[in-house]
Design a protein around this motif. Structure first.
Motif, short mmCIF file in Angstrom:
data_model
loop_
_atom_site.label_atom_id
_atom_site.label_comp_id
_atom_site.label_asym_id
_atom_site.label_seq_id
_atom_site.Cartn_x
_atom_site.Cartn_y
_atom_site.Cartn_z
N THR A 23 0.84 -1.21 0.00
CA THR A 23 0.00 0.00 0.00
C THR A 23 0.87 1.25 0.00
OG1 THR A 23 -1.73 -1.17 1.21
CG2 THR A 23 -1.83 1.22 1.23
N ALA A 24 1.91 1.25 0.82
CA ALA A 24 2.81 2.41 0.86
C ALA A 24 3.55 2.57 -0.46
CB ALA A 24 3.82 2.24 2.00
N PHE A 25 3.85 1.46 -1.12
CA PHE A 25 4.59 1.51 -2.38
C PHE A 25 3.76 2.08 -3.51
CE2 PHE A 25 6.39 -0.36 -6.25
CZ PHE A 25 7.70 0.05 -6.12
N ILE A 26 2.46 1.74 -3.53
CA ILE A 26 1.64 2.17 -4.67
C ILE A 26 0.91 3.48 -4.43
CG2 ILE A 26 1.30 -0.16 -5.54
CD1 ILE A 26 -1.53 -0.08 -4.35
N TYR A 27 0.81 3.93 -3.17
CA TYR A 27 0.08 5.16 -2.90
C TYR A 27 0.86 6.05 -1.95
CZ TYR A 27 -3.74 8.34 -1.94
OH TYR A 27 -4.50 9.46 -1.83
N THR A 28 1.06 7.27 -2.34
CA THR A 28 1.75 8.24 -1.50
C THR A 28 0.77 9.34 -1.12
OG1 THR A 28 3.84 7.83 -2.59
CG2 THR A 28 3.64 9.88 -1.37
N PRO A 29 0.44 9.44 0.17
CA PRO A 29 -0.46 10.52 0.60
C PRO A 29 0.21 11.88 0.38
CG PRO A 29 -0.17 8.88 2.34
CD PRO A 29 0.81 8.57 1.27
N THR A 34 -9.44 13.06 3.60
CA THR A 34 -9.94 11.88 4.31
C THR A 34 -9.37 10.60 3.71
OG1 THR A 34 -11.98 13.08 4.77
CG2 THR A 34 -12.04 10.71 5.09
N VAL A 35 -9.24 10.56 2.39
CA VAL A 35 -8.70 9.37 1.73
C VAL A 35 -7.24 9.16 2.11
CG1 VAL A 35 -8.13 8.35 -0.52
CG2 VAL A 35 -10.30 9.53 -0.21
N ASP A 36 -6.44 10.22 2.06
CA ASP A 36 -5.03 10.11 2.43
C ASP A 36 -4.86 9.72 3.89
OD1 ASP A 36 -4.35 10.74 -0.12
OD2 ASP A 36 -3.53 12.71 0.32
N THR A 37 -5.67 10.30 4.75
CA THR A 37 -5.61 9.98 6.18
C THR A 37 -5.99 8.52 6.41
OG1 THR A 37 -6.15 12.25 6.74
CG2 THR A 37 -6.47 10.61 8.47
N GLN A 104 9.55 9.51 -2.78
CA GLN A 104 9.71 9.79 -4.20
C GLN A 104 8.57 9.16 -4.99
OE1 GLN A 104 12.09 11.72 -5.40
NE2 GLN A 104 12.97 11.99 -3.37
N PRO A 105 7.37 9.73 -4.92
CA PRO A 105 6.26 9.13 -5.66
C PRO A 105 6.48 9.22 -7.17
CG PRO A 105 5.63 11.26 -4.80
CD PRO A 105 7.00 10.95 -4.26
N LEU A 106 6.22 8.13 -7.83
CA LEU A 106 6.32 8.05 -9.29
C LEU A 106 7.67 8.55 -9.80
CD1 LEU A 106 2.72 9.23 -10.17
CD2 LEU A 106 3.54 6.89 -9.92
N ASP A 107 8.72 8.20 -9.12
CA ASP A 107 10.07 8.60 -9.50
C ASP A 107 10.44 7.90 -10.81
OD1 ASP A 107 12.70 9.27 -9.70
OD2 ASP A 107 13.34 8.18 -7.92
N PRO A 108 10.74 8.65 -11.86
CA PRO A 108 11.05 8.02 -13.14
C PRO A 108 12.36 7.22 -13.12
CG PRO A 108 11.36 10.39 -13.28
CD PRO A 108 10.76 10.11 -11.94
N ASP A 109 13.26 7.54 -12.18
CA ASP A 109 14.52 6.80 -12.10
C ASP A 109 14.37 5.49 -11.33
OD1 ASP A 109 15.83 8.78 -13.48
OD2 ASP A 109 16.36 9.86 -11.64
N PHE A 110 13.27 5.34 -10.60
CA PHE A 110 13.08 4.13 -9.81
C PHE A 110 12.30 3.13 -10.63
CE2 PHE A 110 10.63 1.61 -6.73
CZ PHE A 110 11.70 1.00 -6.11
N ASN A 111 12.92 2.01 -10.92
CA ASN A 111 12.30 0.96 -11.71
C ASN A 111 12.32 -0.32 -10.89
OD1 ASN A 111 11.32 -0.78 -13.62
ND2 ASN A 111 12.96 -0.45 -15.09
#
Length: 141
Positions: A23-29, A34-37, A104-111
């Protein structure tokens, strides 16, 4: 048959930790919505309950094997204290690494395909301690 509950607890705990990390990997608050919390709370609760189940189950199995196979007896305070310390240390470092994963949400260098075992490794209680915290930051330079 006597190890059914600890083994089920170990597997359930690892599954909860894996759920938390995934969950932490795919979603960054990013806001205070309310959704992020809710997602942040879900990540924290699953991490803590999963880690508690996994560590307490592993501690129970280890100390029971020590008593039955080696004849080494410890007072109940020893496994309790060890489990308590391990649970809190693992949760602390896991939370730090989950925060690093989310930094680093959606970091283009992170694959993730470069190292697909990293996400699996994150699912193992305590494995987050073994991952270098600076590993992600070094790739971004």
């Amino acid at each position: 048959m006597e190890y059914v509950y600890p083994i089920v607890g170990l597997v359930a705990g690892m599954a909860l930790v894996a759920t938390s990390v995934f969950t932490a990997f795919i979603y960054t608050p990013t806001t205070a919505s309310t959704v992020d919390t809710t997602i942040t709370a879900f990540t924290g609760v699953t991490l803590q309950i999963g880690d508690f189940l996994a560590v307490s189950s592993a501690t129970a199995i280890v100390f029971d094997l020590l008593a039955t196979q080696l004849g080494v007896q410890y007072p109940l305070l020893v496994p309790f204290a060890l489990g308590y310390i391990l649970t809190h240390v693992i949760i602390y470092y896991s939370s730090l690494h989950i925060t690093d994963v989310q930094s680093q949400p959606l970091d283009p260098d992170f694959n993730i395909r470069e190292n697909p075992l990293q996400l699996i490794t994150l699912s193992i209680p305590g494995a987050l301690i073994l991952l270098p915290a600076g590993n992600r930051r070094q790739r971004n330079r």
